[in-house]
Write an enzyme that holds these catalytic residues in place. Structure first.
Site, PDB file in Angstrom:
ATOM      1  N   GLU A  36       0.819  -1.204   0.000  1.00 54.62           N
ATOM      2  CA  GLU A  36       0.000   0.000   0.000  1.00 54.62           C
ATOM      3  C   GLU A  36       0.869   1.277   0.000  1.00 54.62           C
ATOM      4  O   GLU A  36       1.797   1.397   0.796  1.00 54.62           O
ATOM      5  CB  GLU A  36      -0.932  -0.009   1.224  1.00 54.62           C
ATOM      6  CG  GLU A  36      -1.842   1.198   1.347  1.00 54.62           C
ATOM      7  CD  GLU A  36      -2.698   1.438   0.103  1.00 54.62           C
ATOM      8  OE1 GLU A  36      -3.249   0.469  -0.443  1.00 54.62           O
ATOM      9  OE2 GLU A  36      -2.798   2.609  -0.323  1.00 54.62           O
ATOM     10  N   THR A  45      -6.111   2.601  -5.112  1.00 54.34           N
ATOM     11  CA  THR A  45      -5.884   1.154  -4.974  1.00 54.34           C
ATOM     12  C   THR A  45      -6.687   0.365  -6.003  1.00 54.34           C
ATOM     13  O   THR A  45      -6.162  -0.557  -6.640  1.00 54.34           O
ATOM     14  CB  THR A  45      -6.289   0.668  -3.562  1.00 54.34           C
ATOM     15  OG1 THR A  45      -5.361   1.164  -2.616  1.00 54.34           O
ATOM     16  CG2 THR A  45      -6.291  -0.860  -3.492  1.00 54.34           C
ATOM     17  N   HIS A  88      -0.813   3.382   4.944  1.00 50.63           N
ATOM     18  CA  HIS A  88      -1.785   4.238   4.241  1.00 50.63           C
ATOM     19  C   HIS A  88      -1.884   5.565   4.983  1.00 50.63           C
ATOM     20  O   HIS A  88      -1.863   5.586   6.214  1.00 50.63           O
ATOM     21  CB  HIS A  88      -3.152   3.536   4.203  1.00 50.63           C
ATOM     22  CG  HIS A  88      -4.156   4.192   3.295  1.00 50.63           C
ATOM     23  ND1 HIS A  88      -4.655   5.456   3.524  1.00 50.63           N
ATOM     24  CD2 HIS A  88      -4.747   3.764   2.149  1.00 50.63           C
ATOM     25  CE1 HIS A  88      -5.508   5.780   2.570  1.00 50.63           C
ATOM     26  NE2 HIS A  88      -5.579   4.761   1.715  1.00 50.63           N
ATOM     27  N   ASP A 123       1.255   0.273  -5.095  1.00 51.97           N
ATOM     28  CA  ASP A 123       0.079   0.629  -5.897  1.00 51.97           C
ATOM     29  C   ASP A 123       0.082   2.070  -6.400  1.00 51.97           C
ATOM     30  O   ASP A 123      -0.392   2.351  -7.492  1.00 51.97           O
ATOM     31  CB  ASP A 123      -1.237   0.299  -5.160  1.00 51.97           C
ATOM     32  CG  ASP A 123      -1.457   1.099  -3.881  1.00 51.97           C
ATOM     33  OD1 ASP A 123      -0.490   1.627  -3.296  1.00 51.97           O
ATOM     34  OD2 ASP A 123      -2.636   1.179  -3.449  1.00 51.97           O
ATOM     35  N   HIS A 124       0.610   2.982  -5.597  1.00 49.22           N
ATOM     36  CA  HIS A 124       0.623   4.406  -5.992  1.00 49.22           C
ATOM     37  C   HIS A 124       1.431   5.174  -4.967  1.00 49.22           C
ATOM     38  O   HIS A 124       1.909   4.607  -3.990  1.00 49.22           O
ATOM     39  CB  HIS A 124      -0.795   4.980  -6.107  1.00 49.22           C
ATOM     40  CG  HIS A 124      -1.655   4.707  -4.899  1.00 49.22           C
ATOM     41  ND1 HIS A 124      -1.449   5.323  -3.682  1.00 49.22           N
ATOM     42  CD2 HIS A 124      -2.698   3.856  -4.708  1.00 49.22           C
ATOM     43  CE1 HIS A 124      -2.330   4.877  -2.809  1.00 49.22           C
ATOM     44  NE2 HIS A 124      -3.095   3.968  -3.397  1.00 49.22           N
TER      45      HIS A 124
HETATM   46  C1  GP9 Z   1      -8.694   0.025   1.482  1.00 51.18           C
HETATM   47  C2  GP9 Z   1      -7.465   0.201   0.713  1.00 51.18           C
HETATM   48  C3  GP9 Z   1      -7.136   1.648   0.465  1.00 51.18           C
HETATM   49  O1  GP9 Z   1      -9.392  -1.173   1.461  1.00 51.18           O
HETATM   50  O2  GP9 Z   1      -7.266  -0.690  -0.303  1.00 51.18           O
HETATM   51  O3  GP9 Z   1      -7.439   2.153  -0.782  1.00 51.18           O
HETATM   52  P1  GP9 Z   1      -6.872   3.573  -1.291  1.00 51.18           P
HETATM   53  O4  GP9 Z   1      -7.359   4.627  -0.347  1.00 51.18           O
HETATM   54  O5  GP9 Z   1      -5.381   3.496  -1.305  1.00 51.18           O
HETATM   55  O6  GP9 Z   1      -7.429   3.710  -2.650  1.00 51.18           O
HETATM   56 MN    MN Z   2      -3.850   2.366  -2.188  1.00 50.28          MN
END
Ligand code: GP9
Ligand code: MN
Length: 434
Positions: free
Chosen positions: A38, A82, A199, A260-261
Site C-alpha cells: 500500500e 488502490t 496508508h 500501488d501508488h
Molecule cells: C482500502 C485500501 C485503500 O481497502 O485498499 O485504498 P486507497 O485509499 O489506497 O485507494
Molecule cells: Mn492504495
C-alpha cells in the site's frame, strides 16, 4: 457495439509484444502471490535514514539473485487509487479518467481478468486476503466478476480494538491470521494480499513501532510517519516469508510484489525533498513525475539465480501479460493494453491517466517536454518532436480505447478462444461461520 470492439482489438493486436523466450514459462505451475504494498514508492527501496535501512527485507528481495526487479516502473492510477491499480494489474486495461472503475462499472461489466484466465488456462484457485470490509471499492462485486473464488475480507479476522488502524487489520496480523485459510487453498493458487497499514495518515500504535528505528523530522507528520509504517510493512513481510519458507510454499511460488501508488502527494514532495537529498528550491512538475515510480519485483525462488534489476520503463498496465508469460500462458488472444516487460517489443512509453507520459528519455507534462537527463525543459530536434508527437498520439488513443472498452462494456462481445464467461452468482464470499 461490435465495431467499437473491433477498433480496440485492432489496436491491442497491433501492439502485442511476443514473449522473451528465455523468460517464457520459467514460473510455470508455481503458486502466485501478488503482494500489494500500500502507498509504497520506489524511493523507499535502499533508502537509509539515520544510517538504517527503512525496508531491509524488501531490499534483500530486490537485490536477490532470483528476483527480476524494475527501477523505472510507474503507477498509473487515477482517482480510483488502490482499485485502479488492482484493475490494471489484473485486466491490463486502464482505470477511468474520473472516479473508480471498480465503483462505477465493476458490478455489471464483463471482466477477462487474471483469476478467471489462470483458472481456465492453468487450473489455478484464486483468493484475495484483505483486512478491510468487503464492500470497500465495491470489491465484493468486482471480485466475483473477475472470477475470484474466495475473498477473505475483514469478516474473516478479529479486527477489534488495537488490531486495526484506519483501513483495517494491521499487516502483521493479516499475514499471520490468513494462514489458516491460505493453507486450505488447492494448489496451484493465485493469492492476492492487499496490505493497509502503510496508508495515509500513516498512523501506527506505539506497540507496533520498532524501538530501534528512528525516523526523520521534516516537520510534516505524513512524511515522517510514512517511513515508520513502511518499516512496519517490511517487517510484516519478513514474518510472512519466514512462515512460507518453513512450510515449503516459498519454493513452490512466484511473488509479484508491487507498490500501488504514491504515498506522499505532490503537495508534500517539497518536504520530502530534503530526505531524498534534493533541494526543494527549484522543484518542478518533472520532479513530481519522477516520484511516481513504485516497486515491481518478480521473485522466483530457486530458479537458477539469473535475476537482475531491469531499467526498462513500464507501468502497472504491463504486469498481467508479463506474469502470464512467466507462467507459460500466452496472452495473445486477450485484449490487453500492456505488454510483456521482458519482451524486446515492449513499448516503453508509460501513460499516466491524465495523458502525461514518461519515456526512457523524456517526461511529458501538460505538453511540456522535459529531458530525463537534465530534468529541465528539453531542446528538441524536429525528428525528436515528431517522435514525441507520435508518443502522445499513442497515449491518447490507448487511454480512449480503454475507456471505450470499459465504458461500453465491450468485453461482453468478445470471446477469446476457450474463455468461458464468468458466472458471478457462483461465488459467495460470506464468512463460513454464519
Ligand atoms: C482500502 C485500501 C485503500 O481497502 O485498499 O485504498 P486507497 O485509499 O489506497 O485507494
Ligand atoms: Mn492504495
Amino acid at each position: 457495439t461490435k465495431s467499437e470492439l473491433e477498433a480496440v482489438k485492432k489496436f491491442t493486436d497491433a501492439h502485442y509484444a511476443s514473449p522473451n523466450k528465455s523468460m517464457y514459462g520459467i514460473a510455470k505451475g508455481r503458486n502466485v502471490f501478488v503482494i500489494h504494498l500500500e502507498s509504497f514508492q520506489q524511493f523507499l527501496i535502499d533508502k537509509k535514514i539515520n544510517g538504517q535501512e527503512v525496508t531491509p527485507f524488501l531490499n534483500s528481495i530486490y537485490h536477490g539473485s532470483n528476483t527480476y526487479a524494475f527501477d523505472n516502473f510507474f503507477h498509473q492510477v487515477g482517482q480510483g487509487k488502490t482499485s485502479d491499480a488492482e484493475n490494471m494489474l489484473e485486466t491490463s486495461t486502464y482505470g477511468l479518467s474520473q472516479g473508480s472503475l471498480f465503483a462505477t462499472l465493476g458490478s455489471d461489466n464483463t471482466f477477462q481478468a487474471a483469476p478467471s484466465i489462470l483458472k481456465q488456462r492453468a487450473g489455478y484457485t484464486s483468493a484475495v486476503f484483505h483486512g478491510n470490509v468487503a464492500s470497500f471499492w465495491n470489491r465484493n462485486n468486482v471480485y466475483k466478476n473477475m472470477g475470484y473464488q474466495y475473498f477473505f475480507d475483514a469478516s474473516y479476522y478479529d479486527t477489534s480494538g488495537d488490531k486495526s488502524t484506519g483501513y483495517g487489520l494491521k499487516d502483521k496480523l493479516l499475514f499471520n491470521d490468513s494462514v489458516k485459510y491460505l493453507e486450505r487453498l488447492q494448489q496451484p493458487f493465485y493469492a492476492k494480499y492487499i496490505t493497509v497499514t502503510n496508508h495515509f495518515p500513516y498512523d501506527l500504535d506505539s506497540e507496533d513501532e520498532d524501538p530501534n528505528f528512528k525516523t526523520v523530522d521534516t516537520g510534516d507528520s505524513a512524511v515522517d510517519n510514512y517511513f515508520v509504517t513502511a518499516h512496519y510493512l517490511d517487517q510484516s513481510l519478513k514474518e510472512f516469508f519466514t512462515y512460507l519458507k518453513k512450510t515449503g510454499l516459498y519454493d513452490k511460488s512466484i511473488f509479484v510484489i508491487y507498490g500501488d501508488h504514491y504515498g506522499i502527494s505532490d503537495s508534500e514532495n517539497k518536504k520530502l525533498a530534503s530526505v531524498l537529498g534534493k533541494s526543494s528550491d527549484d522543484w518542478t512538475d518533472y520532479d513530481d513525475a519522477q516520484l511516481q515510480r513504485v516497486p515491481l519485483m518478480f521473485l522466483i525462488p530457486n530458479s537458477g539465480g539469473k535475476g537482475y534489476i531491469s531499467h526498462t520503463y513500464g507501468g502497472e498496465i504491463d504486469v498481467l501479460p508479463t506474469l502470464m508469460h512467466l507462467l507459460g500462458v500466452s496472452s495473445k488472444r486477450y485484449i490487453q493494453f500492456g505488454t510483456d516487460l521482458f519482451s524486446s517489443q515492449h513499448d516503453q512509453v508509460v501513460a499516466f491517466r491524465n495523458q502525461d507520459f514518461v519515456t526512457p528519455n523524456y517526461t511529458s507534462i501538460s505538453d511540456v517536454i522535459y529531458s530525463n537527463k537534465t530534468g529541465k525543459k528539453a531542446t528538441l530536434t524536429a525528428a525528436q518532436k515528431k517522435q514525441l508527437k507520435k508518443d502522445q498520439t499513442k497515449v491518447n488513443k490507448e487511454l480512449s480505447l480503454s475507456d471505450s472498452l470499459n465504458d461500453k462494456n465491450l468485453l461482453r462481445f468478445y470471446n477469446p478462444k476457450g474463455f468461458k464467461a464468468v458466472n458471478a452468482s457462483k461465488y459467495n464470499y460470506s464468512n463460513g461461520l454464519d
